[in-house]
Design an enzyme around this catalytic site. Structure first.
Site, PDB file in Angstrom:
ATOM      1  N   ASP A  20       0.839  -1.206   0.000  1.00  0.00           N
ATOM      2  CA  ASP A  20       0.000   0.000   0.000  1.00  0.00           C
ATOM      3  C   ASP A  20       0.874   1.256   0.000  1.00  0.00           C
ATOM      4  OD1 ASP A  20       0.909  -0.181   2.585  1.00  0.00           O
ATOM      5  OD2 ASP A  20      -1.060  -0.048   3.535  1.00  0.00           O
ATOM      6  N   SER A  21       2.202   1.058  -0.008  1.00  0.00           N
ATOM      7  CA  SER A  21       3.125   2.186  -0.239  1.00  0.00           C
ATOM      8  C   SER A  21       2.887   2.763  -1.631  1.00  0.00           C
ATOM      9  CB  SER A  21       4.582   1.743  -0.076  1.00  0.00           C
ATOM     10  OG  SER A  21       4.833   0.561  -0.820  1.00  0.00           O
TER      11      SER A  21
ATOM     12  N   ASP B 178      -1.097  -6.058  -0.323  1.00  0.00           N
ATOM     13  CA  ASP B 178      -1.539  -5.435   0.927  1.00  0.00           C
ATOM     14  C   ASP B 178      -3.038  -5.197   0.920  1.00  0.00           C
ATOM     15  OD1 ASP B 178       0.492  -5.065   2.787  1.00  0.00           O
ATOM     16  OD2 ASP B 178       1.216  -3.212   1.851  1.00  0.00           O
TER      17      ASP B 178
ATOM     18  N   LYS C  29      -1.400  -9.445   2.652  1.00  0.00           N
ATOM     19  CA  LYS C  29      -0.696  -9.009   3.871  1.00  0.00           C
ATOM     20  C   LYS C  29      -1.590  -8.000   4.573  1.00  0.00           C
ATOM     21  CE  LYS C  29       3.129  -6.104   3.780  1.00  0.00           C
ATOM     22  NZ  LYS C  29       2.662  -4.913   4.523  1.00  0.00           N
TER      23      LYS C  29
ATOM     24  N   GLU D  97      -1.791  -5.475   8.397  1.00  0.00           N
ATOM     25  CA  GLU D  97      -1.026  -4.939   9.523  1.00  0.00           C
ATOM     26  C   GLU D  97      -1.710  -5.239  10.853  1.00  0.00           C
ATOM     27  OE1 GLU D  97      -0.300  -0.758   8.926  1.00  0.00           O
ATOM     28  OE2 GLU D  97       0.727  -1.085   7.007  1.00  0.00           O
TER      29      GLU D  97
ATOM     30  N   GLU E 146       8.805  -4.164  10.605  1.00  0.00           N
ATOM     31  CA  GLU E 146       9.251  -2.873  10.067  1.00  0.00           C
ATOM     32  C   GLU E 146       9.790  -1.976  11.178  1.00  0.00           C
ATOM     33  OE1 GLU E 146       6.547  -1.020   7.326  1.00  0.00           O
ATOM     34  OE2 GLU E 146       7.704   0.845   7.259  1.00  0.00           O
TER      35      GLU E 146
HETATM   36  O1  KIV Z   1       3.552  -1.117   1.611  1.00  0.00           O
HETATM   37  C1  KIV Z   1       4.731  -1.526   1.650  1.00  0.00           C
HETATM   38  O2  KIV Z   1       5.549  -1.238   0.773  1.00  0.00           O
HETATM   39  C2  KIV Z   1       5.127  -2.341   2.790  1.00  0.00           C
HETATM   40  C3  KIV Z   1       6.586  -2.626   2.950  1.00  0.00           C
HETATM   41  C4  KIV Z   1       7.304  -1.417   3.398  1.00  0.00           C
HETATM   42  C5  KIV Z   1       6.820  -3.771   3.834  1.00  0.00           C
HETATM   43  O3  KIV Z   1       4.312  -2.739   3.551  1.00  0.00           O
END
Ligand code: KIV
Length: 245
Positions: free
Chosen positions: A25-26, A64, A94, A96, A163
Site C-alpha cells: 500500500d506504499s 496489501d 498481507k 497490519e 518494520e
Molecule cells: O507497503 C509496503 O511497501 C510495505 C513494505 C514497506 C513492507 O508494507
C-alpha cells in the site's frame, strides 16, 4: 522481497529472480504522491495487483489489504481478500497488526488464502503513533510485539514483516517463530529483507531513512535522459533520417 505496482517494473523484478513481489500500500505514497498509505483504495490496489500479476512468471505475489478494507470486521476482511484474489489473481495477502486482527486472519485462512503479517511500524496506524520513528524500543511494546508474532504464527500466517524495530528485537522474534521473518529496518538477523523498489532504485529522493540502501540514482538518470530528449527535439536532431518512414 521487493515492491512493485505495475507491469513493467514487475516484469524486471521477476526476471531478476526475486522470491516475493509485494504490491504494497506504499503505492499510495510512491505512485499517487500521498503523504500516508491511508488514502489508497481497494479498487486501486486491485488495479496495481492485476498489472503485477500479468507480468509475473515465477515470483509469489503478495498484496496489501489497504486501510479501511479489513479493520471493520472479519467478514469485511474476507470480502476484500476475495476481491483481491479473484480480480487481481494474487497469491496471498498481507495485513497490519497483531491480536486485533486475529479474527480476520482466521477467517481469510479458512477461505484458503495465505496471509502475511506485519508488525512493528505499521504505517496504516501513523496517526496513532504520531511519527515514523523506530517502534518497540520500550520493553512493554517489545514484549507485546513478540507475543503478537507468536500469535500470528499460531493463527497460521505463513510469514511476518517486521518494520523499523531494533535489530536485537527482530533477532529475538526470528528465533522465537519458525515462519520466515522479513525485515525492513530490522537488521540482518532475520530470514529475508524487503525494500520499496522506487526507494532502492533512487527514483524517490524525499525518503532517506537509515535502513535504505540505494542501488541506483534513477531520478537523476531519467531527468538527464528527458533533458537530452527535449534538447534533441528542439534542435531537430530527433528524429533523424533513420528514425522516420
Ligand atoms: O507497503 C509496503 O511497501 C510495505 C513494505 C514497506 C513492507 O508494507
Amino acid at each position: 522481497m521487493l515492491t512493485a505496482y505495475d507491469y513493467s517494473m514487475a516484469k524486471i523484478v521477476d526476471a531478476a529472480g526475486i522470491d516475493v513481489i509485494l504490491v504494497g500500500d506504499s503505492a499510495s505514497n510512491v505512485m499517487a504522491g500521498h503523504q500516508t498509505t491511508l488514502p489508497v483504495t481497494l479498487d486501486q490496489m486491485i488495479y496495481h495487483a492485476a498489472s503485477v500479476v500479468r507480468a509475473v512468471e515465477r515470483s509469489l505475489v503478495v498484496v496489501d489489504l489497504p486501510f479501511g478494507s479489513y479493520q471493520g470486521n472479519s467478514k469485511e476482511a474476507l470480502h476484500s481478500t476475495i476481491r483481491i484474489m479473484k480480480e487481481a489473481g494474487a497469491h496471498a495477502v498481507k495485513l497490519e497488526g497483531g491480536r486485533e486482527v486475529k479474527d480476520s486472519i482466521e477467517r481469510i485462512l479458512t477461505a484458503g488464502v495465505p496471509v502475511m503479517g506485519h508488525l512493528g511500524l505499521t504505517p496504516q496506524s501513523i496517526y496513532k503513533f504520531g511519527t515514523y520513528v523506530v517502534r518497540a524500543r520500550e520493553e512493554e511494546e517489545a514484549i507485546r510485539l513478540i507475543e503478537d508474532a507468536k500469535l500470528l504464527e499460531a493463527t497460521g500466517c505463513f510469514s511476518i514483516v517486521l518494520e523499523k524495530i531494533p535489530a536485537m528485537l527482530a533477532k529475538k522474534v526470528a528465533e522465537e517463530v519458525k515462519i520466515p521473518v522479513i525485515g525492513i529496518g530490522a537488521g540482518s538477523s532475520v530470514d529475508g529483507q524487503v525494500l520499496v523498489l522506487h526507494d532502492m532504485l533512487g527514483l524517490t529522493h524525499q525518503f532517506n531513512p537509515r535502513f535504505l540502501r540505494r542501488y541506483m540514482n534513477l531520478f537523476d538518470d531519467i531527468k538527464d535522459a528527458v533533458g537530452k530528449y527535449i534538447q534533441d527535439v528542439k534542435s531537430v536532431d530527433f528524429p533523424n533520417d533513420n528514425e522516420r518512414y
